[in-house]
Enzyme design. Structure first.
Site, PDB file in Angstrom:
ATOM      1  N   CYS A   1      50.904  53.470  46.903  1.00  0.00           N
ATOM      2  CA  CYS A   1      50.601  51.998  46.152  1.00  0.00           C
ATOM      3  C   CYS A   1      49.445  52.074  45.496  1.00  0.00           C
ATOM      4  O   CYS A   1      49.103  51.082  44.728  1.00  0.00           O
ATOM      5  CB  CYS A   1      50.982  50.782  47.110  1.00  0.00           C
ATOM      6  SG  CYS A   1      49.665  50.838  48.558  1.00  0.00           S
TER       7      CYS A   1
ATOM      8  N   CYS B   1      46.336  30.970  37.804  1.00  0.00           N
ATOM      9  CA  CYS B   1      46.554  31.886  38.873  1.00  0.00           C
ATOM     10  C   CYS B   1      46.096  33.181  38.663  1.00  0.00           C
ATOM     11  O   CYS B   1      46.161  33.906  37.612  1.00  0.00           O
ATOM     12  CB  CYS B   1      48.167  31.711  39.078  1.00  0.00           C
ATOM     13  SG  CYS B   1      48.817  33.030  40.099  1.00  0.00           S
TER      14      CYS B   1
ATOM     15  N   CYS C   1      49.072  37.524  38.304  1.00  0.00           N
ATOM     16  CA  CYS C   1      49.530  38.427  37.458  1.00  0.00           C
ATOM     17  C   CYS C   1      48.614  38.945  36.326  1.00  0.00           C
ATOM     18  O   CYS C   1      47.497  37.948  36.065  1.00  0.00           O
ATOM     19  CB  CYS C   1      50.706  37.732  36.558  1.00  0.00           C
ATOM     20  SG  CYS C   1      52.320  37.506  37.557  1.00  0.00           S
TER      21      CYS C   1
END
Length: 446
Positions: free
Chosen positions: A396, A89, A92
């Site tokens: 951000c 994945c 992260c």
């Protein structure tokens, strides 16, 4: 067979490298015979075997994964997620890093971007939010769908990894994912035409919201309520299930507290809230300005604007202005790459937009929360022309913040405050709240 020359490296090749500093984007920098590699799943100071995942001869740099750790950093820990790591994945970046050290790495990135792009030396500390060692904090997850497979995409890939769950999500997310998979097991064609599944756990609702996202049509509006514990009391806020909202369960509270403290709005002042979304900051800023003041909120997304009006309905001194910030300030947009002669990609000339009459000639305080690309030079110059006594910039992306910091410095506004918040543990993302004021206490001329 001898080692390959640096200019011969291609996807699938493996090399041993010493890992250098962390870089913006969730990877560290290494060099192989002078060739730059951006290596994921590594840490500064380690020696690893890196497998090339992107790039080849002629590229300025290569991307790679650390597939074996030969000399480990003291900050390396066992991954908290079985789906993380090379080939897994891509959600992260730092599952292999101790949570405290993750914040140190993010602080280094913010520091480096401010130094490189804005020429500012500033010590940065990234603050933790209220999460359990970086886990079980996320209240919104979009799962990708590929046929009957529901999961998360691999890094820089369309391939869907059928993750067993998500350790950074609140438990209700995993329960929602399990229900979706149970439905698919009973009917393999249940997700035909669906590109994604959003699982949302709103603070103002009793039930988890599961949204099927069509691949070829807009998702219908799904209104729901989030509740923010603000300094002025609990604030219920209307928002769409697929609309923008901070994903960390503690972020809305912390961000509102931080922005209000940074803005220091006085009763009777005029405040602009730009890129306002559904009004996370607009509502408490309007309360701070009071009936003798004015709040002007600008947002381009139509659904968000509808909810923004609803959330500000009981504050008649608040004005909602729909539209893009750059367009409303009369800032021309850049045309598509390759366009010449001031024409867009369809051959039509793009004229300079006209400044909206709904925007005031001045403002006391400006709060802006731009997209990842930042505000940009044109918008910065338009904001400076309003001569605010203070600007609060919610960022951000540290690189975009640093670029806009440089533009503001050119126009006489200095960075006087900065907080960095770890709103996305286990990832490279970090949120910054920066304060800008006129240098040497004088308001610059527009």
């Amino acid at each position: 067979m001898g080692a390959k020359a640096a200019d011969e490296l291609t996807v699938g090749d493996e090399v041993e490298v010493e890992i250098g500093p962390v870089a913006h984007g969730g990877h560290c920098v290494a060099r192989y015979a002078g060739r730059v590699l951006f290596v994921r799943h590594s840490l500064p100071g380690e020696r690893v075997r890196a497998r090339i995942t992107e790039g080849g001869s002629g590229d300025r740099f290569l991307r790679a994964d650390a597939v074996a750790v030969l000399d480990a950093s003291e900050h390396r820990v066992p991954s908290r997620c079985p789906a993380a790591g090379p080939g897994g994945c891509g959600g992260c970046d730092f599952q292999h890093v101790g949570t405290g050290h993750q914040r140190e790495l993010k602080a280094r990135v913010v520091t480096e971007q401010l130094k490189r792009l804005a020429g500012i030396d500033r010590e940065v500390r990234v603050e933790a939010l209220d999460d359990e060692d970086g886990l079980r904090y996320r209240t919104r997850v979009e799962f990708a769908v590929d046929g009957a497979t529901v999961g998360l995409r691999r890094h820089r890939s369309h391939t869907v990894e059928a993750v067993p769950g998500c350790p950074i999500a609140v438990p209700e997310i995993d329960a929602g994912l399990a229900e979706v998979r149970a439905d698919v097991a009973g009917d393999p064609g249940a997700l035909e035409g669906i590109s994604a599944i959003d699982v949302v756990v709103p603070t103002g609702e009793e039930d988890t919201v599961v949204v099927e996202v069509p691949g070829d049509a807009p998702t219908p509006p799904i209104p729901m309520t989030e509740v923010v514990d603000a300094p002025l009391g609990r604030i219920p806020m209307a928002v769409d299930a697929r609309g923008f909202w901070q994903v960390h369960r503690d972020a809305p509270r912390v961000f509102v507290e931080a922005v209000l403290a940074a803005a220091r709005v006085e009763p009777g002042e005029r405040v602009l809230d730009l890129y306002s979304g559904v009004g996370l900051f607009s509502v408490p800023l309007a309360a701070a300005a009071g009936e003798q003041g004015q709040l002007i909120a600008v947002e381009s997304d139509r659904r968000a604007t509808d909810h923004l009006r609803e959330n500000l309905d009981d504050r008649p001194w608040a004005l909602v202005v729909p539209g893009r910030v750059d367009d409303l300030f009369g800032v021309p947009r850049k045309g598509p790459k390759g366009a010449k002669g001031g024409r867009n990609g369809r051959g039509r000339t793009r004229g300079r937009p006209t400044r909206s009459d709904l925007l005031p000639p001045s403002a006391d305080v400006i709060v802006l929360d731009p997209p990842r690309s930042g505000a940009g030079r044109g918008v910065v110059e338009a904001l400076v022309s309003l001569r605010p006594r203070r600007m609060v910039y919610v960022a951000c992306d540290p690189a975009a913040l640093a670029r806009d910091t440089a533009y503001l410095a050119e126009r006489g506004y200095a960075l006087t405050g900065l907080r960095a918040l770890d709103a996305f543990p286990m990832t490279h993302h970090v949120e910054c709240i920066a304060v800008f004021e006129p240098a040497r206490g004088s308001v610059p001329s527009p």
